[in-house]
Design a protein around this motif. Sequence first.
Motif, PDB file in Angstrom:
ATOM      1  N   ASP A  82      44.212  75.401  54.440  1.00  0.00           N
ATOM      2  CA  ASP A  82      42.846  74.958  54.197  1.00  0.00           C
ATOM      3  C   ASP A  82      42.456  73.854  55.169  1.00  0.00           C
ATOM      4  N   LEU A  83      43.350  72.914  55.384  1.00  0.00           N
ATOM      5  CA  LEU A  83      43.092  71.816  56.308  1.00  0.00           C
ATOM      6  C   LEU A  83      42.897  72.336  57.729  1.00  0.00           C
ATOM      7  N   TYR A  84      43.680  73.325  58.111  1.00  0.00           N
ATOM      8  CA  TYR A  84      43.580  73.889  59.458  1.00  0.00           C
ATOM      9  C   TYR A  84      42.173  74.422  59.722  1.00  0.00           C
ATOM     10  N   PHE A  85      41.620  75.162  58.760  1.00  0.00           N
ATOM     11  CA  PHE A  85      40.290  75.736  58.961  1.00  0.00           C
ATOM     12  C   PHE A  85      39.227  74.655  59.077  1.00  0.00           C
ATOM     13  N   LEU A  86      39.459  73.529  58.468  1.00  0.00           N
ATOM     14  CA  LEU A  86      38.503  72.423  58.582  1.00  0.00           C
ATOM     15  C   LEU A  86      38.433  71.910  60.023  1.00  0.00           C
ATOM     16  N   THR A  87      39.524  72.010  60.775  1.00  0.00           N
ATOM     17  CA  THR A  87      39.530  71.523  62.149  1.00  0.00           C
ATOM     18  C   THR A  87      38.628  72.351  63.063  1.00  0.00           C
ATOM     19  N   PHE A  88      38.222  73.552  62.624  1.00  0.00           N
ATOM     20  CA  PHE A  88      37.323  74.373  63.432  1.00  0.00           C
ATOM     21  C   PHE A  88      35.871  73.907  63.332  1.00  0.00           C
ATOM     22  N   VAL A  89      35.537  73.113  62.338  1.00  0.00           N
ATOM     23  CA  VAL A  89      34.140  72.744  62.089  1.00  0.00           C
ATOM     24  C   VAL A  89      33.509  72.028  63.288  1.00  0.00           C
ATOM     25  N   PRO A  90      34.081  70.924  63.805  1.00  0.00           N
ATOM     26  CA  PRO A  90      33.453  70.265  64.961  1.00  0.00           C
ATOM     27  C   PRO A  90      33.369  71.169  66.185  1.00  0.00           C
ATOM     28  N   GLU A  91      34.379  72.003  66.389  1.00  0.00           N
ATOM     29  CA  GLU A  91      34.415  72.884  67.554  1.00  0.00           C
ATOM     30  C   GLU A  91      33.345  73.954  67.474  1.00  0.00           C
ATOM     31  N   PHE A  92      33.145  74.526  66.288  1.00  0.00           N
ATOM     32  CA  PHE A  92      32.156  75.595  66.133  1.00  0.00           C
ATOM     33  C   PHE A  92      30.724  75.081  66.240  1.00  0.00           C
TER      34      PHE A  92
ATOM     35  N   ARG B  62      29.705  73.428  68.619  1.00  0.00           N
ATOM     36  CA  ARG B  62      29.412  73.471  70.054  1.00  0.00           C
ATOM     37  C   ARG B  62      29.266  74.889  70.576  1.00  0.00           C
ATOM     38  N   ILE B  63      29.290  75.849  69.668  1.00  0.00           N
ATOM     39  CA  ILE B  63      29.174  77.247  70.067  1.00  0.00           C
ATOM     40  C   ILE B  63      27.803  77.773  69.652  1.00  0.00           C
ATOM     41  N   SER B  64      27.091  78.379  70.597  1.00  0.00           N
ATOM     42  CA  SER B  64      25.822  79.030  70.276  1.00  0.00           C
ATOM     43  C   SER B  64      25.972  80.524  70.519  1.00  0.00           C
TER      44      SER B  64
ATOM     45  N   MET C  93      18.379  81.998  72.756  1.00  0.00           N
ATOM     46  CA  MET C  93      19.529  81.355  72.125  1.00  0.00           C
ATOM     47  C   MET C  93      19.161  80.920  70.708  1.00  0.00           C
ATOM     48  N   THR C  94      20.091  80.991  69.807  1.00  0.00           N
ATOM     49  CA  THR C  94      19.877  80.630  68.413  1.00  0.00           C
ATOM     50  C   THR C  94      20.688  79.387  68.077  1.00  0.00           C
ATOM     51  N   ALA C  95      20.043  78.461  67.359  1.00  0.00           N
ATOM     52  CA  ALA C  95      20.749  77.241  66.956  1.00  0.00           C
ATOM     53  C   ALA C  95      21.995  77.611  66.165  1.00  0.00           C
ATOM     54  N   SER C  96      23.093  76.945  66.491  1.00  0.00           N
ATOM     55  CA  SER C  96      24.369  77.334  65.901  1.00  0.00           C
ATOM     56  C   SER C  96      24.592  76.690  64.544  1.00  0.00           C
ATOM     57  N   ARG C  97      24.879  77.519  63.591  1.00  0.00           N
ATOM     58  CA  ARG C  97      25.361  77.054  62.295  1.00  0.00           C
ATOM     59  C   ARG C  97      26.710  77.701  62.010  1.00  0.00           C
ATOM     60  N   LEU C  98      27.390  78.067  63.063  1.00  0.00           N
ATOM     61  CA  LEU C  98      28.677  78.741  62.922  1.00  0.00           C
ATOM     62  C   LEU C  98      29.720  77.864  62.253  1.00  0.00           C
ATOM     63  N   HIS C  99      29.533  76.544  62.334  1.00  0.00           N
ATOM     64  CA  HIS C  99      30.505  75.637  61.710  1.00  0.00           C
ATOM     65  C   HIS C  99      30.514  75.764  60.191  1.00  0.00           C
ATOM     66  N   LEU C 100      29.457  76.361  59.631  1.00  0.00           N
ATOM     67  CA  LEU C 100      29.406  76.540  58.181  1.00  0.00           C
ATOM     68  C   LEU C 100      30.414  77.587  57.708  1.00  0.00           C
ATOM     69  N   ILE C 101      30.859  78.459  58.624  1.00  0.00           N
ATOM     70  CA  ILE C 101      31.805  79.516  58.241  1.00  0.00           C
ATOM     71  C   ILE C 101      33.180  78.933  57.915  1.00  0.00           C
ATOM     72  N   PRO C 102      33.807  78.158  58.814  1.00  0.00           N
ATOM     73  CA  PRO C 102      35.090  77.538  58.422  1.00  0.00           C
ATOM     74  C   PRO C 102      34.928  76.504  57.314  1.00  0.00           C
ATOM     75  N   LEU C 103      33.735  75.886  57.249  1.00  0.00           N
ATOM     76  CA  LEU C 103      33.494  74.932  56.166  1.00  0.00           C
ATOM     77  C   LEU C 103      33.473  75.639  54.819  1.00  0.00           C
ATOM     78  N   ALA C 104      32.924  76.845  54.795  1.00  0.00           N
ATOM     79  CA  ALA C 104      32.913  77.639  53.559  1.00  0.00           C
ATOM     80  C   ALA C 104      34.329  77.976  53.123  1.00  0.00           C
ATOM     81  N   VAL C 105      35.183  78.328  54.087  1.00  0.00           N
ATOM     82  CA  VAL C 105      36.585  78.615  53.775  1.00  0.00           C
ATOM     83  C   VAL C 105      37.239  77.393  53.145  1.00  0.00           C
TER      84      VAL C 105
END
Length: 270
Positions: free
Chosen positions: A220-230, A232-234, A1-13
């Motif tokens: 733009d605001l909508y994509f920010l709501t994905f940050v906390p959720e992402f 929790r994804i690995s 398993m790899t530590a998740s940094r997926l939240h950086l993707i919606p944060l970049a948007v």
Amino acid sequence: MTASRLHLIPLAVFFIFPITFATTYFVAVKLDHIHAFFAYISDTGTFAPEMCIFGLGLSIAMVFVGGVAYIRFMQIEEYLRQKGHEENRKLKIWNKVGLFFGILAAFGACVVGAFQEVSVLSVHIIGAFMAFGGGSIFLIIQGFFTKAMAPQFGSKALAYLRIFLGIACLLLFIISYSTGATSLKYFTGDKAVKWEPHHGGWALRVTSTVTEWVMAALFDLYFLTFVPEFKRISFVAPQFRLVEVSTVKGRGTNGRTVVMHQAVTSISDT
């Protein structure tokens, strides 16, 4: 398993959108290419050099938007697999529909950035429909999936917020397009990017541009709501197969030379 940094993707948007639009707006106003007030977002990327920044910024952002759409698709697929709902088939179809509109929106925004309104207006408008229209549908679908996956992923409050934002974006897009198209019937000036109150259709023009900016802000605001959720994804890193081909020569039963290729496969754990 790899530590998740997926939240950086919606944060970049969330950051790339306003940085791009603010930069192109400042440059366009500074060079006197557009009216300083009530300009469309795409107006800020109509002329060089700001259109280069506009196209590049949108293209980069849309790569991340496509990433969000795909990660969200895989998240829902895994959730449905674990839950084993009887209605999985319908939900899986809707999940694919959501992915389609997410990718469509990303591609449409790239079209908007590549085809300026003063050059190829018809293609520009088609791109806007794909970006804002398709994007709004994507947001609404994700809102309903959030409701279905609560409380494991998100909450009912977050679901209703996302549904509200998605519907609001769709309504704002309809208002922006209809008032913008109508305002052109009353326009008496030479350049729409330099629209003045005395050119006619001013109230419709202002309504159209303001609703477009508000719509973009809600996206733009909508994509920010994905940050906390992402967060929790690995994900599991892919395995790579390296194939080495060796050539072996020999003699066949008829005396002819036979060339055989032998493949040796090794698997990478990274």
